[in-house]
Enzyme design. Structure first.
Site, PDB file in Angstrom:
ATOM      1  N   HIS A   1      30.285  36.117  32.908  1.00  0.00           N
ATOM      2  CA  HIS A   1      29.185  34.231  32.908  1.00  0.00           C
ATOM      3  C   HIS A   1      28.019  34.710  33.208  1.00  0.00           C
ATOM      4  O   HIS A   1      26.717  33.949  33.721  1.00  0.00           O
ATOM      5  CB  HIS A   1      29.178  34.723  34.788  1.00  0.00           C
ATOM      6  CG  HIS A   1      30.180  34.826  35.206  1.00  0.00           C
ATOM      7  ND1 HIS A   1      31.649  33.367  35.496  1.00  0.00           N
ATOM      8  CD2 HIS A   1      31.825  35.552  35.055  1.00  0.00           C
ATOM      9  CE1 HIS A   1      32.852  33.464  35.702  1.00  0.00           C
ATOM     10  NE2 HIS A   1      32.916  35.534  35.589  1.00  0.00           N
TER      11      HIS A   1
ATOM     12  N   SER B   1      12.613  68.616  29.729  1.00  0.00           N
ATOM     13  CA  SER B   1      10.986  68.076  29.065  1.00  0.00           C
ATOM     14  C   SER B   1      10.846  69.408  28.621  1.00  0.00           C
ATOM     15  O   SER B   1      10.570  70.310  28.854  1.00  0.00           O
ATOM     16  CB  SER B   1       9.608  67.550  30.043  1.00  0.00           C
ATOM     17  OG  SER B   1       9.113  67.930  29.023  1.00  0.00           O
ATOM     18  N   LYS B   2      11.288  69.444  27.148  1.00  0.00           N
ATOM     19  CA  LYS B   2      11.048  70.281  26.254  1.00  0.00           C
ATOM     20  C   LYS B   2       9.403  71.085  26.414  1.00  0.00           C
ATOM     21  O   LYS B   2      10.617  72.550  26.095  1.00  0.00           O
ATOM     22  CB  LYS B   2      11.606  69.555  24.534  1.00  0.00           C
ATOM     23  CG  LYS B   2      11.784  70.583  23.690  1.00  0.00           C
ATOM     24  CD  LYS B   2      11.919  69.891  22.468  1.00  0.00           C
ATOM     25  CE  LYS B   2      13.329  69.496  22.159  1.00  0.00           C
ATOM     26  NZ  LYS B   2      13.252  68.712  20.761  1.00  0.00           N
ATOM     27  N   THR B   3       8.356  69.878  26.187  1.00  0.00           N
ATOM     28  CA  THR B   3       7.342  70.680  26.428  1.00  0.00           C
ATOM     29  C   THR B   3       7.218  71.687  27.255  1.00  0.00           C
ATOM     30  O   THR B   3       6.029  72.207  27.635  1.00  0.00           O
ATOM     31  CB  THR B   3       6.969  70.133  24.651  1.00  0.00           C
ATOM     32  OG1 THR B   3       6.777  68.428  26.058  1.00  0.00           O
ATOM     33  CG2 THR B   3       7.113  69.806  23.862  1.00  0.00           C
ATOM     34  N   PHE B   4       7.455  71.171  28.341  1.00  0.00           N
ATOM     35  CA  PHE B   4       7.475  70.633  29.699  1.00  0.00           C
ATOM     36  C   PHE B   4       5.855  69.833  29.816  1.00  0.00           C
ATOM     37  O   PHE B   4       5.054  70.772  30.859  1.00  0.00           O
ATOM     38  CB  PHE B   4       7.434  72.383  30.803  1.00  0.00           C
ATOM     39  CG  PHE B   4       8.049  72.527  31.645  1.00  0.00           C
ATOM     40  CD1 PHE B   4       9.105  71.529  32.056  1.00  0.00           C
ATOM     41  CD2 PHE B   4       7.094  72.278  32.885  1.00  0.00           C
ATOM     42  CE1 PHE B   4       9.772  71.869  33.425  1.00  0.00           C
ATOM     43  CE2 PHE B   4       7.417  72.983  34.405  1.00  0.00           C
ATOM     44  CZ  PHE B   4       8.986  71.780  34.624  1.00  0.00           C
ATOM     45  N   THR B   5       5.202  69.248  29.150  1.00  0.00           N
ATOM     46  CA  THR B   5       3.832  68.258  28.824  1.00  0.00           C
ATOM     47  C   THR B   5       3.879  67.076  29.466  1.00  0.00           C
ATOM     48  O   THR B   5       3.046  66.415  29.127  1.00  0.00           O
ATOM     49  CB  THR B   5       3.009  69.037  27.975  1.00  0.00           C
ATOM     50  OG1 THR B   5       3.677  68.946  26.824  1.00  0.00           O
ATOM     51  CG2 THR B   5       2.803  70.570  27.909  1.00  0.00           C
ATOM     52  N   THR B   6       5.111  66.617  28.999  1.00  0.00           N
ATOM     53  CA  THR B   6       5.835  65.399  28.780  1.00  0.00           C
ATOM     54  C   THR B   6       4.728  64.526  30.068  1.00  0.00           C
ATOM     55  O   THR B   6       4.914  64.786  31.061  1.00  0.00           O
ATOM     56  CB  THR B   6       7.488  64.432  28.918  1.00  0.00           C
ATOM     57  OG1 THR B   6       7.836  65.586  28.009  1.00  0.00           O
ATOM     58  CG2 THR B   6       7.244  63.313  29.110  1.00  0.00           C
TER      59      THR B   6
ATOM     60  N   GLU C   1       4.800  61.542  31.862  1.00  0.00           N
ATOM     61  CA  GLU C   1       5.753  60.918  32.684  1.00  0.00           C
ATOM     62  C   GLU C   1       6.330  62.172  33.592  1.00  0.00           C
ATOM     63  O   GLU C   1       6.379  62.137  34.862  1.00  0.00           O
ATOM     64  CB  GLU C   1       6.477  59.956  32.203  1.00  0.00           C
ATOM     65  CG  GLU C   1       5.678  58.885  31.383  1.00  0.00           C
ATOM     66  CD  GLU C   1       5.491  59.117  30.295  1.00  0.00           C
ATOM     67  OE1 GLU C   1       5.029  57.839  29.406  1.00  0.00           O
ATOM     68  OE2 GLU C   1       5.321  59.984  30.045  1.00  0.00           O
TER      69      GLU C   1
ATOM     70  N   GLY D   1      15.972  60.621  26.231  1.00  0.00           N
ATOM     71  CA  GLY D   1      16.975  60.767  25.647  1.00  0.00           C
ATOM     72  C   GLY D   1      17.430  61.778  27.565  1.00  0.00           C
ATOM     73  O   GLY D   1      18.149  61.626  27.226  1.00  0.00           O
ATOM     74  N   SER D   2      16.909  62.556  27.712  1.00  0.00           N
ATOM     75  CA  SER D   2      16.445  63.163  29.020  1.00  0.00           C
ATOM     76  C   SER D   2      16.823  62.341  30.053  1.00  0.00           C
ATOM     77  O   SER D   2      17.117  63.111  30.951  1.00  0.00           O
ATOM     78  CB  SER D   2      15.445  63.948  29.131  1.00  0.00           C
ATOM     79  OG  SER D   2      14.459  64.298  28.340  1.00  0.00           O
TER      80      SER D   2
ATOM     81  N   LYS E   1       2.072  55.811  23.309  1.00  0.00           N
ATOM     82  CA  LYS E   1       1.747  56.796  24.060  1.00  0.00           C
ATOM     83  C   LYS E   1      -0.009  57.511  24.347  1.00  0.00           C
ATOM     84  O   LYS E   1      -0.511  57.293  25.332  1.00  0.00           O
ATOM     85  CB  LYS E   1       2.625  57.932  24.153  1.00  0.00           C
ATOM     86  CG  LYS E   1       4.121  58.234  24.207  1.00  0.00           C
ATOM     87  CD  LYS E   1       4.745  59.165  23.911  1.00  0.00           C
ATOM     88  CE  LYS E   1       6.120  59.168  24.788  1.00  0.00           C
ATOM     89  NZ  LYS E   1       6.981  60.446  23.782  1.00  0.00           N
TER      90      LYS E   1
ATOM     91  N   GLY F   1      16.056  63.848  20.920  1.00  0.00           N
ATOM     92  CA  GLY F   1      16.096  63.500  22.419  1.00  0.00           C
ATOM     93  C   GLY F   1      16.836  62.414  22.448  1.00  0.00           C
ATOM     94  O   GLY F   1      17.736  62.563  24.112  1.00  0.00           O
ATOM     95  N   ARG F   2      16.910  61.155  21.444  1.00  0.00           N
ATOM     96  CA  ARG F   2      18.295  60.741  22.039  1.00  0.00           C
ATOM     97  C   ARG F   2      19.902  61.323  21.360  1.00  0.00           C
ATOM     98  O   ARG F   2      20.541  60.495  22.011  1.00  0.00           O
ATOM     99  CB  ARG F   2      17.987  59.192  21.514  1.00  0.00           C
ATOM    100  CG  ARG F   2      18.059  59.148  19.466  1.00  0.00           C
ATOM    101  CD  ARG F   2      17.324  58.045  18.933  1.00  0.00           C
ATOM    102  NE  ARG F   2      17.027  57.921  17.579  1.00  0.00           N
ATOM    103  CZ  ARG F   2      15.853  58.938  17.707  1.00  0.00           C
ATOM    104  NH1 ARG F   2      15.110  59.285  18.062  1.00  0.00           N
ATOM    105  NH2 ARG F   2      15.472  58.653  15.961  1.00  0.00           N
TER     106      ARG F   2
ATOM    107  N   GLU G   1      16.037  52.752  18.907  1.00  0.00           N
ATOM    108  CA  GLU G   1      15.428  53.941  17.851  1.00  0.00           C
ATOM    109  C   GLU G   1      15.561  54.934  16.715  1.00  0.00           C
ATOM    110  O   GLU G   1      14.294  54.929  16.212  1.00  0.00           O
ATOM    111  CB  GLU G   1      14.397  55.210  19.684  1.00  0.00           C
ATOM    112  CG  GLU G   1      13.610  55.950  19.113  1.00  0.00           C
ATOM    113  CD  GLU G   1      13.575  56.752  20.507  1.00  0.00           C
ATOM    114  OE1 GLU G   1      12.480  56.582  20.661  1.00  0.00           O
ATOM    115  OE2 GLU G   1      14.287  57.985  20.074  1.00  0.00           O
TER     116      GLU G   1
ATOM    117  N   GLN H   1      18.528  52.841  23.037  1.00  0.00           N
ATOM    118  CA  GLN H   1      17.747  53.902  21.994  1.00  0.00           C
ATOM    119  C   GLN H   1      18.544  54.467  20.925  1.00  0.00           C
ATOM    120  O   GLN H   1      17.882  54.938  19.664  1.00  0.00           O
ATOM    121  CB  GLN H   1      17.965  54.825  23.487  1.00  0.00           C
ATOM    122  CG  GLN H   1      17.060  55.961  22.815  1.00  0.00           C
ATOM    123  CD  GLN H   1      16.533  57.077  23.821  1.00  0.00           C
ATOM    124  OE1 GLN H   1      17.240  57.299  24.310  1.00  0.00           O
ATOM    125  NE2 GLN H   1      15.557  57.331  23.364  1.00  0.00           N
TER     126      GLN H   1
END
Length: 559
Positions: free
Chosen positions: A403, A214-219, A221, A163-164, A525, A276-277, A372, A368
């Site tokens: 097409h 990143s909400k947690t700043f730990t994601t 990716e 969602g980000s 994950k 997130g979404r 989701e 999503q």
């Protein structure tokens, strides 16, 4: 809710009887022939004078009669849609598996309704973040905010995932006519190094601003891509303090944000009741705000709020997103439809260097939102469902899709309910609006063709040889919903997105599932984190034969 299975409801049983008795009578062209007022009966106009939003939702080409709508509305009522809707707007923790409120509607509360969670007003905090976004976006767009060498920001790279990423990408593309063409936007989500490498390749460290979402700043990716961006930037800047001029955080974790080197004053927060979404309305939409400007972003929020008000206050039988959601249940569970197509008719940009169609990311965004949310098989009571839930949503801009997969729509064996979307007024009215008229002609023709088809007699009358008659015959009677907006403004787009959010809510309520968690995303994950450790050590852990074998082959080839 006091029930575990939707098909145990009396209203569901009544719909089954209705389908058994009347299902074969849903021949759309015959329904229109017998009722000249069918369009006026089953179309609804969503209009908001405050922002000029005006969208016609035509449900008349669907398998419904007045009796069908009445029975579907009864199902919504018996399923508890109204109290669950009211609980969401009250800030109750309807996402019970995560003990969270579901309050994205509070993010676009442009009328400042009283809204609170746990007895605490959220209005002031939401408005405070919006004020911060307004101040920052105006500084960047005006050139007051400068990079570490004194140059104006020219490139914005949004680093996020899910969602980000999907929301900001879709909205910024859809509202490109309102964008600052002096700004170049990149959106990086894929952990494949190519994604960040390509975004950096054409960027200048002196004029590039990174938004790390990143909400947690730990994601994993997102932080991996952000650290790659930081290394690229510092290789040129060679000054840790310069990060504060070029990186901002869309996050709530001040400790990790400041550890990264971002000034806490450049942190834009949001609450855990923002899924997130559903987060494009929050600080996650900062890239959109920077691109189209705060006033347009505010209109985007206002359009969604107007649809929220309609959803909250309109009786169910005239409630546009409720009707859309009930139709989805009707097709999924009574006609066996497994898919749902959303196909915007959007025109290509006239600038030869910009080939995007404005709504080309809209179906991906809705994927999503829908899958989701309602890709669940467990009811709110914990039982496994014994009916079909979330449809497989897919789509492409119709000018391309005609097409590719429209052949299957017209002559295939699948029932695929379809939404068509068009704005009557083009942002690029060239050649006496010839392009837009051609686009509109396809919009009207596809829905009509799917409904009326072409009989063998009509094919023969065109002179087709007998051997080709069955190949050129179209059965028709394919249901569609047509949405016709006046113009794709920020407010109109906001209303359309909110429409689909509330469609999704309605589906989940009837199916008695929690539309707001996403545990299905987590298992992959967890396993990926474990396997990453193995790859870094160059060893194969305990896995099934296929996975273990593939890891071994990867390690041999990656050396």
């Amino acid at each position: 809710m006091g029930f575990s299975q939707a098909n145990e409801l009396d209203a569901w049983q009544a719909l089954q009887q209705h389908h058994a008795q009347k299902g074969k009578d849903f021949v759309l062209k015959e329904l229109f022939a017998s009722d000249p007022s069918r369009f006026s009966k089953f179309s609804h106009t969503f209009a908001n004078e405050a922002d000029g939003t005006d969208i016609v939702f035509d449900f008349s080409k669907n398998f419904i009669t007045g009796e069908t709508v009445e029975l579907l509305v009864n199902l919504a009522k018996e399923a508890g849609l109204e109290p669950l809707r009211d609980a969401m707007f009250a800030g109750d923790k309807i996402n019970f598996t995560e003990n969270r409120a579901v309050y994205h509607v509070a993010l676009r509360n442009t009328e400042n309704w009283p809204m609170q969670v746990d007895g605490q007003s959220v209005v002031e905090e939401v408005n405070g973040v919006l004020d911060h976004m307004k101040e920052f976006s105006e500084q960047v767009r005006s050139g007051e905010w400068k990079g570490y060498t004194g140059k104006k920001i020219e490139t914005i790279i949004n680093i996020g995932i899910g969602g980000s990423d999907l929301g900001p990408v879709m909205v910024s593309e859809a509202l490109k006519p309102y964008g600052d063409r002096g700004l170049t936007l990149h959106f990086v989500s894929n952990i494949d190094g190519t994604h960040i490498a390509e975004a950096l390749r054409d960027s200048d460290p002196e004029t590039t601003l990174f938004l790390v979402a990143s909400k947690t700043f730990t994601t994993a990716e997102t932080t991996t891509n952000a650290n790659t961006a930081k290394a690229w930037f510092l290789a040129k800047a060679n000054d840790q303090s310069a990060i504060a001029k070029h990186f901002v955080a869309l996050s709530t974790n001040e400790t990790e944000v400041t550890k990264f080197g971002i000034d806490k004053n450049n942190m834009f927060g949001f609450n855990d009741w923002v899924g997130g979404r559903y987060s494009v309305w929050s600080a996650i939409g900062l890239s959109v705000c920077l691109y189209i400007g705060y006033d347009n972003f505010r209109q985007f929020l206002a359009g969604a709020h107007a649809m929220d008000k309609h959803f909250k206050e309109t009786p169910l039988e005239k409630n546009i997103p409720v009707l859309g959601g009930l139709l989805s249940v009707w097709y999924s569970d009574f006609f066996g439809a497994q898919t749902h197509l959303v196909s915007p008719f959007s025109k290509r940009e006239e600038n030869p260097n910009l080939f995007d169609q404005y709504l080309h990311r809209f179906p991906a965004y809705l994927q999503q939102l829908s899958m989701e949310s309602n890709g669940k098989a467990i009811t709110r009571s914990g039982a496994y469902v014994n009916y079909t839930t979330g449809a497989i949503l897919f789509g492409e801009p119709a000018t391309n899709a005609q097409h590719s997969f429209f052949q299957l729509l017209h002559q295939g064996t699948k029932l695929i309910p379809t939404d068509f979307i068009l704005a009557a007024q083009s942002h690029n009215p060239v050649e006496n609006n010839k392009h837009q008229k051609m686009l509109a002609s396809n919009y009207f023709a596809q829905a009509e063709a799917l409904m009326v088809g072409k009989t063998p007699d009509e094919v023969k009358a065109e002179g087709a040889p007998d051997g080709l008659v069955p190949h050129k015959t179209f059965l028709g009677n394919r249901p569609t919903t047509s949405m016709l907006a006046t113009k794709m403004t920020p407010a109109t787009l906001g209303a359309l997105i909110a429409y689909y959010e509330h469609v999704t809510f309605t589906e989940g309520c009837v199916w008695n599932i929690n539309s707001f968690d996403q545990w299905g995303v987590e298992l992959g994950k967890v396993l990926a984190k474990k396997i990453l450790g193995e790859l870094e050590k160059g060893e194969v852990g305990a896995h099934d034969g296929s996975t273990g074998g593939l890891i071994g082959e990867f390690l041999k080839r990656a050396e």
